[in-house]
Design a protein around this motif. Sequence first.
Motif, mmCIF file in Angstrom:
data_model
loop_
_atom_site.group_PDB
_atom_site.id
_atom_site.type_symbol
_atom_site.label_atom_id
_atom_site.label_comp_id
_atom_site.label_asym_id
_atom_site.label_seq_id
_atom_site.Cartn_x
_atom_site.Cartn_y
_atom_site.Cartn_z
ATOM 1 N N ILE A 79 -1.176 -29.345 -1.879
ATOM 2 C CA ILE A 79 -1.822 -28.040 -2.018
ATOM 3 C C ILE A 79 -2.094 -27.799 -3.497
ATOM 4 O O ILE A 79 -1.292 -28.188 -4.361
ATOM 5 C CB ILE A 79 -0.942 -26.908 -1.425
ATOM 6 N N SER A 80 -3.224 -27.198 -3.797
ATOM 7 C CA SER A 80 -3.610 -26.993 -5.193
ATOM 8 C C SER A 80 -3.052 -25.679 -5.724
ATOM 9 O O SER A 80 -2.590 -24.824 -4.965
ATOM 10 C CB SER A 80 -5.134 -26.983 -5.320
ATOM 11 N N LEU A 81 -3.128 -25.523 -7.043
ATOM 12 C CA LEU A 81 -2.702 -24.274 -7.657
ATOM 13 C C LEU A 81 -3.552 -23.112 -7.155
ATOM 14 O O LEU A 81 -3.049 -22.016 -6.889
ATOM 15 C CB LEU A 81 -2.806 -24.381 -9.184
ATOM 16 N N ALA A 82 -4.860 -23.351 -6.994
ATOM 17 C CA ALA A 82 -5.744 -22.295 -6.490
ATOM 18 C C ALA A 82 -5.371 -21.887 -5.072
ATOM 19 O O ALA A 82 -5.367 -20.699 -4.730
ATOM 20 C CB ALA A 82 -7.201 -22.777 -6.531
ATOM 21 N N GLN A 83 -5.025 -22.856 -4.239
ATOM 22 C CA GLN A 83 -4.622 -22.543 -2.871
ATOM 23 C C GLN A 83 -3.291 -21.807 -2.836
ATOM 24 O O GLN A 83 -3.086 -20.902 -2.020
ATOM 25 C CB GLN A 83 -4.559 -23.830 -2.044
ATOM 26 N N SER A 84 -2.372 -22.181 -3.727
ATOM 27 C CA SER A 84 -1.086 -21.469 -3.779
ATOM 28 C C SER A 84 -1.296 -20.035 -4.251
ATOM 29 O O SER A 84 -0.572 -19.118 -3.834
ATOM 30 C CB SER A 84 -0.101 -22.196 -4.700
ATOM 31 N N PHE A 85 -2.302 -19.819 -5.105
ATOM 32 C CA PHE A 85 -2.625 -18.451 -5.531
ATOM 33 C C PHE A 85 -3.098 -17.628 -4.334
ATOM 34 O O PHE A 85 -2.689 -16.479 -4.157
ATOM 35 C CB PHE A 85 -3.709 -18.477 -6.612
ATOM 36 N N VAL A 86 -3.957 -18.216 -3.500
ATOM 37 C CA VAL A 86 -4.420 -17.508 -2.301
ATOM 38 C C VAL A 86 -3.243 -17.207 -1.383
ATOM 39 O O VAL A 86 -3.136 -16.110 -0.817
ATOM 40 C CB VAL A 86 -5.495 -18.337 -1.560
ATOM 41 N N ALA A 87 -2.327 -18.165 -1.240
ATOM 42 C CA ALA A 87 -1.132 -17.929 -0.422
ATOM 43 C C ALA A 87 -0.336 -16.744 -0.954
ATOM 44 O O ALA A 87 0.163 -15.916 -0.184
ATOM 45 C CB ALA A 87 -0.257 -19.183 -0.401
ATOM 46 N N GLY A 88 -0.242 -16.654 -2.275
ATOM 47 C CA GLY A 88 0.463 -15.529 -2.879
ATOM 48 C C GLY A 88 -0.217 -14.204 -2.601
ATOM 49 O O GLY A 88 0.450 -13.192 -2.342
ATOM 50 N N LYS A 89 -1.534 -14.184 -2.639
ATOM 51 C CA LYS A 89 -2.268 -12.942 -2.365
ATOM 52 C C LYS A 89 -2.143 -12.544 -0.895
ATOM 53 O O LYS A 89 -1.998 -11.356 -0.572
ATOM 54 C CB LYS A 89 -3.734 -13.090 -2.750
ATOM 55 N N VAL A 90 -2.171 -13.519 0.012
ATOM 56 C CA VAL A 90 -1.965 -13.216 1.431
ATOM 57 C C VAL A 90 -0.561 -12.666 1.643
ATOM 58 O O VAL A 90 -0.361 -11.691 2.383
ATOM 59 C CB VAL A 90 -2.213 -14.470 2.296
ATOM 60 N N ALA A 91 0.417 -13.278 0.985
ATOM 61 C CA ALA A 91 1.792 -12.782 1.090
ATOM 62 C C ALA A 91 1.892 -11.349 0.577
ATOM 63 O O ALA A 91 2.571 -10.500 1.180
ATOM 64 C CB ALA A 91 2.730 -13.694 0.290
ATOM 65 N N GLU A 92 1.219 -11.073 -0.525
ATOM 66 C CA GLU A 92 1.230 -9.727 -1.084
ATOM 67 C C GLU A 92 0.596 -8.736 -0.112
ATOM 68 O O GLU A 92 1.103 -7.613 0.062
ATOM 69 C CB GLU A 92 0.476 -9.721 -2.411
ATOM 70 N N ASP A 93 -0.485 -9.143 0.534
ATOM 71 C CA ASP A 93 -1.145 -8.263 1.505
ATOM 72 C C ASP A 93 -0.207 -7.916 2.658
ATOM 73 O O ASP A 93 -0.091 -6.755 3.064
ATOM 74 C CB ASP A 93 -2.406 -8.939 2.051
ATOM 75 N N ILE A 94 0.461 -8.930 3.214
ATOM 76 C CA ILE A 94 1.377 -8.701 4.336
ATOM 77 C C ILE A 94 2.521 -7.785 3.905
ATOM 78 O O ILE A 94 2.897 -6.848 4.608
ATOM 79 C CB ILE A 94 1.937 -10.027 4.869
ATOM 80 N N LEU A 95 3.063 -8.092 2.740
ATOM 81 C CA LEU A 95 4.193 -7.311 2.252
ATOM 82 C C LEU A 95 3.815 -5.850 2.056
ATOM 83 O O LEU A 95 4.546 -4.936 2.463
ATOM 84 C CB LEU A 95 4.700 -7.908 0.939
ATOM 85 N N ASN A 96 2.669 -5.598 1.455
ATOM 86 C CA ASN A 96 2.239 -4.217 1.224
ATOM 87 C C ASN A 96 2.020 -3.472 2.533
ATOM 88 O O ASN A 96 2.357 -2.284 2.660
ATOM 89 C CB ASN A 96 0.964 -4.199 0.384
ATOM 90 N N LYS A 97 1.467 -4.147 3.535
ATOM 91 C CA LYS A 97 1.251 -3.509 4.832
ATOM 92 C C LYS A 97 2.581 -3.207 5.519
ATOM 93 O O LYS A 97 2.749 -2.159 6.156
ATOM 94 C CB LYS A 97 0.372 -4.395 5.714
ATOM 95 N N ALA A 98 3.527 -4.133 5.394
ATOM 96 C CA ALA A 98 4.846 -3.905 5.991
ATOM 97 C C ALA A 98 5.549 -2.733 5.328
ATOM 98 O O ALA A 98 6.170 -1.901 6.002
ATOM 99 C CB ALA A 98 5.694 -5.170 5.888
ATOM 100 N N LEU A 99 5.447 -2.655 4.012
ATOM 101 C CA LEU A 99 6.071 -1.540 3.292
ATOM 102 C C LEU A 99 5.432 -0.215 3.673
ATOM 103 O O LEU A 99 6.111 0.797 3.854
ATOM 104 C CB LEU A 99 5.954 -1.774 1.782
ATOM 105 N N ALA A 100 4.105 -0.210 3.812
ATOM 106 C CA ALA A 100 3.404 1.022 4.168
ATOM 107 C C ALA A 100 3.743 1.474 5.584
ATOM 108 O O ALA A 100 3.792 2.676 5.869
ATOM 109 C CB ALA A 100 1.896 0.816 4.031
#
Length: 221
Positions: free
Chosen positions: A57-78
């Motif tokens: 997996i590339s650094l760019a793909q890991s960045f996208v994974a991080g943003k998806v994780a952030e999206d899920i986390l923010n929705k769960a918190l909300a």
Amino acid sequence: MQALIAELSRMIDEADREGANRLIDRWAATHGYQSALSEVLEPLLREVGERWEREDISLAQSFVAGKVAEDILNKALAAAPAGTLREVRGTVVLGNIEDDYHSLGRRMVGTFLRAAGWGVIDLGNDVPAVEFVDRAVEAGARVIGVSAMMLVTARGIRAVREELDRRGLSGRIMLAVGGAIFKVRPELVAEVGGDGTAENAIAAPALMESLRERSLRGEGQ
């Protein structure tokens, strides 16, 4: 569930953040966003981490994974009632050292830590050494994570170690360091007094857990 993880992984490979969010939203409509943290996000990040170890997996793909994780986390918190989502692994104080303003790496680390169940106090950019230690003491944090992009700013991290030493906190509060310069010059970790570093943001939760355990062992707990 494995089919869902495989589809999310494919979307991450294709940098399809919106598609990944739509897929998770459909799943959460039935199961809830809190369940998404343990049943979707954790196995997804585990797979991403394993792929990184295999250099699949590339650094760019890991960045996208991080943003998806952030999206899920923010929705769960909300979606969660107040007080129902608590960190289970402790607190980490994060920030960029004084005169350093390269925030992307630090923010990705914070995302992966929160997704792994850590409480994160993000102090932002240009943080003096004293502030790192003050906030860690105030929060009862066992780990401080300090980021720097370039050599000239990374050497300023030494001031955090000196402040921990001055207060007799070294060994109780561990010092994690990171940033691009530490990949180029790994010997810099010891030079600035760091207790450890991670290869990337995906590996940060494992590093913080290791440092927390070292801190607790040092106190005989």
